[in-house]
Design a protein around this motif. Structure first.
Motif, PDB file in Angstrom:
ATOM      1  N   ARG A 169       0.837  -1.208   0.000  1.00 45.26           N
ATOM      2  CA  ARG A 169       0.000   0.000   0.000  1.00 45.26           C
ATOM      3  C   ARG A 169       0.864   1.247   0.000  1.00 45.26           C
ATOM      4  N   LEU A 170       1.915   1.242   0.813  1.00 48.42           N
ATOM      5  CA  LEU A 170       2.803   2.400   0.895  1.00 48.42           C
ATOM      6  C   LEU A 170       3.409   2.706  -0.472  1.00 48.42           C
ATOM      7  N   VAL A 171       3.925   1.678  -1.146  1.00 48.38           N
ATOM      8  CA  VAL A 171       4.563   1.885  -2.452  1.00 48.38           C
ATOM      9  C   VAL A 171       3.532   2.363  -3.470  1.00 48.38           C
ATOM     10  N   ALA A 172       2.346   1.748  -3.466  1.00 48.41           N
ATOM     11  CA  ALA A 172       1.319   2.123  -4.435  1.00 48.41           C
ATOM     12  C   ALA A 172       0.849   3.558  -4.226  1.00 48.41           C
ATOM     13  N   LEU A 173       0.560   3.924  -2.975  1.00 45.58           N
ATOM     14  CA  LEU A 173       0.094   5.287  -2.701  1.00 45.58           C
ATOM     15  C   LEU A 173       1.209   6.303  -2.900  1.00 45.58           C
ATOM     16  N   GLY A 174       2.444   5.920  -2.595  1.00 43.13           N
ATOM     17  CA  GLY A 174       3.568   6.837  -2.782  1.00 43.13           C
ATOM     18  C   GLY A 174       3.850   7.127  -4.234  1.00 43.13           C
ATOM     19  N   GLY A 175       3.393   6.257  -5.137  1.00 42.98           N
ATOM     20  CA  GLY A 175       3.556   6.498  -6.567  1.00 42.98           C
ATOM     21  C   GLY A 175       2.325   7.075  -7.226  1.00 42.98           C
ATOM     22  N   ASN A 176       1.294   7.357  -6.431  1.00 39.91           N
ATOM     23  CA  ASN A 176       0.056   7.919  -6.970  1.00 39.91           C
ATOM     24  C   ASN A 176       0.313   9.312  -7.533  1.00 39.91           C
ATOM     25  N   ALA A 177      -0.271   9.575  -8.703  1.00 39.72           N
ATOM     26  CA  ALA A 177      -0.041  10.869  -9.352  1.00 39.72           C
ATOM     27  C   ALA A 177      -0.457  12.034  -8.465  1.00 39.72           C
TER      28      ALA A 177
END
Length: 452
Positions: A169-177
């Motif tokens: 989740r951290l990686v996915a949200l941290g890469g969110n535009a």
């Protein structure tokens, strides 16, 4: 000297094309020559190079005005922090690199091979048989487990369960535009101020909350180990806590945290993607897959396996480019690049230079075994180059060797779809558009043949 030529499209259309089809976008730029210019909204002009010789010039800028950390800080800072190898430059970067290199050296990571093999074997044994599934998802699960157990050294079952949920989740949200593309000022306000933190629907709020939960676990783990250090612990976290610089000073907890998240970002999804691409190429190149299996069965497959991995990372590199912000003007390929601009080696272009790699679209591991191997290795840049060569490269390569071996020992794989998977841009990485969909059968079954 003339400025480099470039695409004439407005910056918004250039970024739209880049996101939609990165390979064709850079191929269009390459038609202007081996040095060309692109312009993306909100970014300084970027000069791109497409050959190994020119890439060496770009990477040499690290010692003469090139700032890789400055380029990355804007979009990676919220995730990895300001004290990360990815976001630091100059003396602070050198200090971290010296402290982080020993636990990630080739000889140091070699002792983790057995543990990586156990993690991979346990996961492969749970794969569905006879039905299509996304291999990249399975690879992410394996590499995440390696990061948690080998890099973080987490042993507590409860913490492992929580991190298995929180870290992706951290990686996915941290890469969110919505997080990455915000200007630094408004983004920092959204991530830290009490008012926006009450709005749970905001991507920035969701990211901040997950980041806080991960940080709480990591800081507690650091405190426990500082109170009761284990001199025999071999994980990266324990070694970073024990490391001292030339002045005898340790890394702060914040510095250790940032480097742990850096290793997560650089070694989890990217290694999983590299593995997915390796199998995507193998199942569609029967000659290579059969030779690899035969050499492994004969107990002599190490050299060919390494060549397979290198060729996979060449023909399907995971990282798109090696951008450097220039603090001083630079001359590249007869063109003057002003200070304040960026220069970048475009890795897929360097890897497809026909002068080095004849018929570059073909998957031929033999390129890295024969008399032209030295020439091929010089133009091989999946981990960057120069003094900022990826610190985690040896860990990534170890995982790839071990995991490919464990998969091929246990299952036969065939593509779920005969068509090769298209390259898709995800943040700054190049991923298989369908996540490498395959069908697995028990090893030795050989049901269904691969396709070219």
């Amino acid at each position: 000297m003339p400025a480099p030529p470039g695409l004439r499209l407005p910056p918004p259309l250039q970024v739209a094309w880049l996101v939609a089809d990165p390979m064709r976008f850079f191929a269009a730029g390459r038609r202007h020559g081996p040095v060309f210019q692109i312009r993306l909204p909100g970014m300084p002009p970027e000069v791109c190079v497409a050959t190994a010789d020119l890439a060496e010039q770009v990477l040499a800028a690290d010692g003469a005005g090139g700032r890789a950390g400055a380029v990355r800080r804007g979009f990676l800072g919220p995730l990895v922090g300001e004290a990360s190898l990815l976001t630091l430059d100059e003396d602070p970067w050198w200090r971290h690199r010296r402290l982080l290199s020993p636990p990630l050296h080739g000889r140091a990571v070699a002792r983790w091979a057995e543990r990586v093999a156990e993690i991979a074997a346990a996961d492969v044994d749970r794969w569905p048989l006879g039905e299509p599934f996304a291999l990249r998802t399975r690879m992410e699960r394996i590499t995440l487990e390696v990061i948690m157990r080998v890099v973080f050294g987490i042993r507590d079952a409860g913490r492992l369960r929580r991190l298995r949920v929180l870290l992706p989740r951290l990686v996915a949200l941290g890469g969110n535009a919505a997080v990455v593309r915000l200007p630094p000022g408004p983004r920092e306000w959204l991530l830290t101020s009490p008012l926006p933190q009450r709005a749970g629907f905001l991507p920035t709020t969701r990211f901040a909350r997950v980041r806080a939960q991960v940080d709480a676990i990591l800081y507690d783990e650091m405190a426990r180990r500082r109170r009761d250090p284990d001199p025999d612990a071999g994980d990266v976290l324990s070694q970073l806590l024990a490391a001292r610089d030339e002045a005898g000073e340790p890394l702060t907890d914040r510095e250790v945290r940032d480097e742990l998240i850096t290793l997560l970002v650089a070694g989890h999804e990217t290694t999983a993607t590299a593995l997915a691409w390796t199998f995507e190429r193998l199942v569609r190149t029967p000659r290579v897959l059969e030779r690899l299996r035969d050499e492994m069965a004969a107990g002599d497959g190490h050299a060919y396996l390494d060549a397979v991995i290198k060729e996979s990372l060449r023909v399907r590199p995971v990282v798109l480019a090696t951008p450097r912000a220039l603090a001083e003007p630079m001359t590249v390929g007869g063109h003057q690049v002003p200070a304040g601009w960026c220069v970048a080696a475009i890795i897929p272009l360097v890897h497809s230079d026909p002068e080095v790699f004849p018929e570059p679209g073909e998957f031929r591991p033999e390129r890295f075994l024969g008399p032209d191997a030295a020439k091929a290795n010089r133009a091989w840049l999946p981990f960057g180059g120069g003094r900022r060569y990826c610190a985690g490269a040896q860990l990534a390569l170890l995982q790839m060797r071990v995991i490919v071996t464990e998969v091929l020992r246990r299952v036969e794989l065939r593509p779920a779809d005969p068509a090769p998977e298209r390259v898709r841009l995800k943040a700054v990485t190049l991923v298989p558009a369908r996540s490498t969909r395959v069908v697995a059968t028990p090893a030795g079954s050989r049901s269904g043949s691969a396709v070219t």
